[in-house]
Scaffold this motif. Structure first.
Motif, short mmCIF file in Angstrom:
data_model
loop_
_atom_site.label_atom_id
_atom_site.label_comp_id
_atom_site.label_asym_id
_atom_site.label_seq_id
_atom_site.Cartn_x
_atom_site.Cartn_y
_atom_site.Cartn_z
N SER A 202 0.82 -0.96 0.11
CA SER A 202 -0.38 -0.36 -0.30
C SER A 202 0.59 1.27 -0.43
O SER A 202 0.82 2.07 1.23
N PHE A 203 2.36 1.32 -0.44
CA PHE A 203 2.64 2.50 -1.04
C PHE A 203 3.56 2.04 -2.58
O PHE A 203 3.48 1.07 -2.95
N SER A 204 4.34 2.98 -2.58
CA SER A 204 4.94 2.83 -4.11
C SER A 204 6.14 3.18 -4.21
O SER A 204 7.00 3.11 -3.48
N LEU A 205 6.35 3.10 -5.97
CA LEU A 205 7.47 3.61 -5.79
C LEU A 205 8.11 3.28 -6.77
O LEU A 205 7.09 3.70 -8.39
N VAL A 206 9.20 3.70 -7.80
CA VAL A 206 9.21 4.13 -9.33
C VAL A 206 10.81 3.21 -9.84
O VAL A 206 11.62 2.88 -9.48
N ALA A 207 10.23 3.30 -10.66
CA ALA A 207 11.12 1.72 -11.50
C ALA A 207 11.51 2.56 -13.10
O ALA A 207 11.11 3.44 -13.47
N ILE A 208 13.28 2.97 -13.11
CA ILE A 208 13.50 3.50 -13.50
C ILE A 208 14.83 2.99 -14.51
O ILE A 208 15.20 2.19 -14.07
N SER A 209 14.75 3.43 -15.71
CA SER A 209 15.91 2.75 -17.34
C SER A 209 16.43 4.12 -17.86
O SER A 209 16.65 4.97 -18.00
N ASP A 210 17.80 4.08 -17.80
CA ASP A 210 18.56 4.54 -18.56
C ASP A 210 19.07 4.97 -19.99
O ASP A 210 19.24 5.38 -20.32
N ASP A 211 18.22 3.93 -20.60
CA ASP A 211 18.53 3.76 -21.57
C ASP A 211 17.65 2.70 -22.68
O ASP A 211 17.55 1.80 -23.31
N SER A 212 15.97 3.08 -22.41
CA SER A 212 14.80 2.77 -22.80
C SER A 212 14.19 1.80 -22.62
O SER A 212 13.77 1.29 -23.44
N GLY A 213 14.34 1.40 -21.66
CA GLY A 213 14.08 0.45 -21.35
C GLY A 213 14.69 -1.50 -21.13
O GLY A 213 14.15 -2.22 -20.83
N GLU A 214 16.08 -1.20 -21.75
CA GLU A 214 16.82 -2.26 -21.59
C GLU A 214 17.65 -2.73 -20.08
O GLU A 214 17.91 -4.25 -20.26
N GLN A 215 17.60 -2.52 -19.42
CA GLN A 215 18.00 -2.28 -18.13
C GLN A 215 17.29 -1.43 -17.00
O GLN A 215 16.98 -0.23 -16.97
N TRP A 216 16.68 -1.90 -16.18
CA TRP A 216 15.76 -0.89 -14.89
C TRP A 216 16.40 -1.35 -13.74
O TRP A 216 17.03 -2.15 -13.42
#
Length: 387
Positions: A202-216
């Motif tokens: 019941s909380f959140s986070l952010v998935a981050i990619s620096d290469d348009s989704g190749e790695q997260w």
């Protein structure tokens, strides 16, 4: 300019949680989940429809994703910096949101035919590390200390929540399953900020990619009891702002949290003055600098769908217009997704469900009450409004 249209006629299915993109050729592409229910219904699948540039109607719905004998829910569409179309959604493995598996598909051929041709698909693995456990444990201790001042009626609920979240944080599988999409990501060049939330935590986070989704990788959690379904914005000073639904105890308000290190860490979520009945909100920054926030401006019920306007990057808000304004118990209009098209107009799709007794019925005897609605309006229409 203001116009609305049902993407397809009202039917007896449950149609919910839409997403929307504008393709490079000017087509609009929408998707949503549809079935006899949500996480407990194995016939739920992801449907889509296309509105060709210059057309006056949407196409017939078509299938975007369907895992046989599993519910597919919460789809999100976006186009990355390489002009690839992404569909990200969840497949619910055990009829509980906590058992949701995050999946994605990519298409480079999505403008010729009605339905995109998918070239690649995979599971998007979310792996919070030991630091996540430490941050959650520290936060739970603060909540526990604050609980002593709560009204006696609220303490049992808090105790159950503390125990549940602590168990989930310590269990590796529970940390990695159950992260769900709702609002499309913030995209800045090759960097993608994909907001996620968990009903188990019941909380959140952010998935981050620096290469348009190749790695997260994942950010630190956006901690707040009931702060879910983030919608992300960036201020001119570089601060990232997340607006969230309130699934927590009263007062029922839109949550907000901030990141000053490009989404790596977040402040604890706090409640704004904006009412929220436990329903998704969609934030949108116009190219002129105004910010929009679209959501239900009530503490109970989804019968009003408002467009809030801010001229100071979210520091103050006012209701500018209503997309829907009905009496309680007459209808539910919720879960917006908003984009600004290249011509400057704002497009919104949202769940549209009537709650009336006199509706016609389909072949199975179900009332035809549900659809996805599309709205388009100009900035001038919005600014001239008097809600």
């Amino acid at each position: 300019m203001f116009e609305t249209q049902l993407i397809f006629p009202l039917d007896g299915w449950h149609n919910h949680a839409s997403s929307l993109v504008e393709c490079p050729n000017g087509d609009l592409l929408a998707c949503w989940f549809s079935g006899s229910g949500e996480r407990t219904a194995d016939d739920v699948r992801i449907l889509g429809a296309r509105r060709r540039r210059g057309a006056t109607r949407w196409s017939q719905p078509f299938v975007m994703a369907d895992t046989p004998d599993y519910p597919d829910c919460n789809p999100v569409l976006f186009i990355d910096a390489r002009r690839r179309l992404w569909l990200v959604w969840i497949t619910v493995l055990n009829h509980r949101w906590e058992g949701s598996l995050l999946k994605y598909r990519i298409s480079t051929d999505y403008q010729r035919a009605l339905a995109p041709r998918w070239t690649f698909g995979e599971v998007l693995h979310i792996s919070p590390d030991a630091r996540f456990i430490e941050q959650v444990e520290s936060w739970l201790k603060r909540l526990e200390a604050q609980g002593a001042s709560l009204p006696a009626a609220l303490r049992p609920r808090l105790e159950v929540y503390l125990q549940t979240v602590r168990q989930h944080a310590r269990d590796e599988l529970s940390r990695r399953l159950g992260w769900m999409t709702r609002i499309p990501p913030l995209i800045e060049g090759e960097r993608i900020y994909l907001p996620l939330y968990s009903d188990g935590f019941s909380f959140s986070l952010v998935a981050i990619s620096d290469d348009s989704g190749e790695q997260w990788r994942v950010s630190s959690p956006i901690l707040g009891a009931g702060a879910v379904q983030p919608s992300l914005m960036r201020r001119r000073d570089g601060t990232l702002v997340a607006y969230m639904r309130d699934n927590g105890p009263p007062p029922n308000r839109v949550f907000v949290a901030y990141s000053r290190d490009n989404g790596e860490t977040w402040t604890e979520a706090e409640k704004t003055d904006l009412p929220n009945p436990g329903s998704s909100v969609a934030a949108l920054a116009l190219r002129t600098g105004e910010w929009l926030l679209i959501g239900n401006d009530t503490e109970q019920g989804r019968h009003q769908l408002a467009v809030w306007l801010s001229e100071d990057e979210g520091r103050t808000w006012r209701v500018a217009r209503y997309l829907e304004r009905d009496a309680p118990g007459r209808g539910r209009y919720a879960y917006p997704c908003a984009i600004q098209a290249r011509d400057g107009t704002v497009h919104v799709t949202y769940s549209y469900a009537l709650e009336r007794d006199d509706l016609p019925r389909d072949e199975q005897g179900r009332p035809k009450r549900s659809a996805i609605k599309w709205a388009r309006f100009s900035r001038e229409w919005l600014l001239e409004g008097d809600a």
